[in-house]
Design a protein around this motif. Structure first.
Motif, PDB file in Angstrom:
ATOM      1  N   GLU A 140       6.901  13.588   3.798  1.00  0.00           N
ATOM      2  CA  GLU A 140       5.928  14.638   4.125  1.00  0.00           C
ATOM      3  C   GLU A 140       5.223  15.117   2.862  1.00  0.00           C
TER       4      GLU A 140
ATOM      5  N   ARG B 189       1.892   8.669   3.283  1.00  0.00           N
ATOM      6  CA  ARG B 189       2.124   9.257   4.604  1.00  0.00           C
ATOM      7  C   ARG B 189       0.802   9.755   5.202  1.00  0.00           C
ATOM      8  N   TYR B 190      -0.015  10.408   4.366  1.00  0.00           N
ATOM      9  CA  TYR B 190      -1.330  10.894   4.815  1.00  0.00           C
ATOM     10  C   TYR B 190      -2.197   9.737   5.303  1.00  0.00           C
TER      11      TYR B 190
ATOM     12  N   ASP C  11      -0.918   8.387   8.638  1.00  0.00           N
ATOM     13  CA  ASP C  11      -1.135   9.347   9.721  1.00  0.00           C
ATOM     14  C   ASP C  11      -2.597   9.372  10.165  1.00  0.00           C
TER      15      ASP C  11
ATOM     16  N   GLY D 278      -3.283   5.470  11.507  1.00  0.00           N
ATOM     17  CA  GLY D 278      -2.383   4.869  12.489  1.00  0.00           C
ATOM     18  C   GLY D 278      -1.852   3.513  12.065  1.00  0.00           C
TER      19      GLY D 278
ATOM     20  N   GLU E 148       0.546   0.705  10.676  1.00  0.00           N
ATOM     21  CA  GLU E 148       1.995   0.537  10.600  1.00  0.00           C
ATOM     22  C   GLU E 148       2.326  -0.535   9.578  1.00  0.00           C
TER      23      GLU E 148
END
Length: 484
Positions: free
Chosen positions: A63, A68-69, A72, A75, A77
């Motif tokens: 986080e 991570r940003y 997110d 999308g 993977e």
């Protein structure tokens, strides 16, 4: 062909910016001189094996962290395997130090090896700083400031914890060790210096507290292995670009960038490309050579670093049969007396994951080894065998390999890095951190305040995949802030 944005190089900074801009609906083309994406965070295939080009470790998915940003927002993977233990360090006195992922476990280990004096307070302080730094980095995506819009955006995002970081920009890691009475602990100082060298490209007297504490704590965040090699990271972003109608174009070696009244022409040996915006994802030394605009070159000049202030690398790629059952993939190995020819005091070893059948056959392990070469333009390594032998002997003595198990061995000097990556001097790891260059003095993303930007490991914030990811986020943010 007309594009909204052309990016030079497919390093992870470029790919990050490209993905975020494509997500906003812009048509993007990434021009890459090689046949694989990823730059210094990629893999290459030889004799049926996949070897790492440069980077071998991945963090940044916790986080408030840049990767991570990115995931997110888009999308995307990634094919990741989480590591239980990020690294082990083989110290010069023969002790084996395990860099546990949990803070309390790591502090106990540090106290066992280095003694209890100052360790808990030092590491709790470093971890606190690193958490604040990552949180602030995404709250202040307009930093470093180079326009009034940057300042307005920054003022709107000011939080109390950000202000508490400011004094750390004026203190070095040497100051921090002194604060906790650790400067007289030679074993600990040697450990910190070699850890900083692989994360901040410099030693504790030069690296400021903000970057240094964050660099030392990267093992205390989730660490991952990319299945199939680091190229899997770049391929995931490439697939995302294709899904948005954008692309990476290979074998496009850019030689000049020319400004137009409302855009840019990017000239390659394979042809020319026109766009409204351009982002250079290659180092500043190389970016300087591409732009024909005198204004851009004048602004870049103060930020260029000579070879004497940079690092190259000596690297080895091995394939082992019947590899020893080594559960920890990453090892930093200290070398008492230093390596021959180059004097480096440590080297870094990364094994392929035993469950990764994409890089090697069952029972075999691919191994990446690297060490720093200071001032690469001034040093010519005439006989690589001396370095190879010294490294193999040290690893064999530590039980990290058996000489008889070596199926394949390649090695490369900074000259090979120039050939592979086209980076000036064969530079690796980005611009080192220096005490006289404060974070706000590092090059920001804008090149001409018209439509040219830059990202990568030679601009703010600097080194590592997570750092260049942040630079790509900042470049995309400033382009959008300026023009949309």
């Amino acid at each position: 062909m007309q594009y909204d944005v052309i990016l030079i190089g497919s390093g992870f900074g470029s790919l990050t910016a490209a993905a975020l801009l494509a997500q906003r609906g812009l048509k993007v083309a990434v021009l890459e001189q090689a046949k694989y994406p990823g730059g210094c965070a990629s893999s290459y295939k030889r004799k049926g094996y996949w070897f790492e080009t440069g980077a071998t470790t991945l963090v940044g998915l916790d986080e408030h962290m840049p990767l991570r940003y990115l995931l997110d927002v888009t999308g995307i993977e990634l094919p990741l395997l989480k590591l239980d233990i990020p690294m082990q360090v083989h110290l010069p006195d023969g002790q084996l130090l395990t860099r546990y992922a949990e803070l309390d476990d790591w502090i106990k280990e540090a106290e066992r090896v280095f003694g209890p004096k100052g360790q808990r307070a030092f590491w709790e302080r470093c971890f606190q700083i690193s958490q604040k730094v990552w949180r602030t980095s995404l709250e202040q995506k307009s930093f470093p400031f180079s326009s009034v819009k940057d300042l307005w955006q920054a003022l709107g995002n000011v939080r109390p914890h950000q202000l508490s970081l400011l004094p750390g920009a004026f203190r070095t890691m040497e100051d921090l060790l002194a604060r906790y009475g650790l400067l007289d602990n030679k074993l600990f100082k040697d450990f910190v210096n070699e850890q900083l060298l692989i994360t901040a490209q410099n030693h504790l007297g030069e690296v400021n507290e903000l970057f240094g504490a964050t660099a030392l704590c990267y093992t205390l965040f989730d660490n991952y292995y990319v299945k199939g090699g680091m190229i899997g990271l770049a391929r995931a972003l490439e697939r995302y670009l294709h899904s948005k109608g954008s692309a990476i174009l290979y074998r496009r070696n850019v030689h000049t960038i020319t400004s137009l009244p409302n855009g840019y022409v990017v000239n390659c040996l394979a042809g020319s490309y026109q766009s409204r915006f351009v982002i250079s994802g290659i180092p500043l030394n190389d970016t300087y050579q591409l732009f024909q605009n005198d204004q851009v070159r004048q602004k870049l000049q103060p930020h260029l670093l000579p070879s004497a202030k940079l690092n190259g690398a000596f690297t080895m790629a091995l394939v082992l049969r019947q590899a020893p059952a080594i559960p920890v993939l990453h090892h930093q190995v200290h070398v008492p007396g230093g390596l021959p020819l180059i004097g480096s005091s440590s080297f870094f070893v990364s094994y392929s994951h035993p469950a990764d059948s994409e890089r090697a056959m069952q029972g075999e392990r691919v191994v990446a080894i690297s060490t720093h070469v200071p001032d690469p333009a001034a040093l010519r390594i005439q006989d690589k065998r001396q370095l190879e032998e010294s490294i193999i002997k040290r690893m064999e003595g530590l039980g990290l390999l058996k000489r008889a198990d070596i199926l394949h061995l390649d090695s490369a000097t900074p000259g090979a890095w120039i050939f592979w990556t086209q980076r000036a001097y064969g530079m690796v790891g980005g611009y080192p951190q220096y005490r006289d260059i404060k974070p706000w003095q590092m090059k920001d993303a804008r090149l001409d305040h018209k439509g040219a930007y830059t990202c990568g490991d030679s601009v703010y914030p600097g080194q590592g995949i997570v750092g260049v990811c942040l630079s790509g986020i900042i470049a995309a943010n400033k382009l959008i802030l300026d023009h949309f």
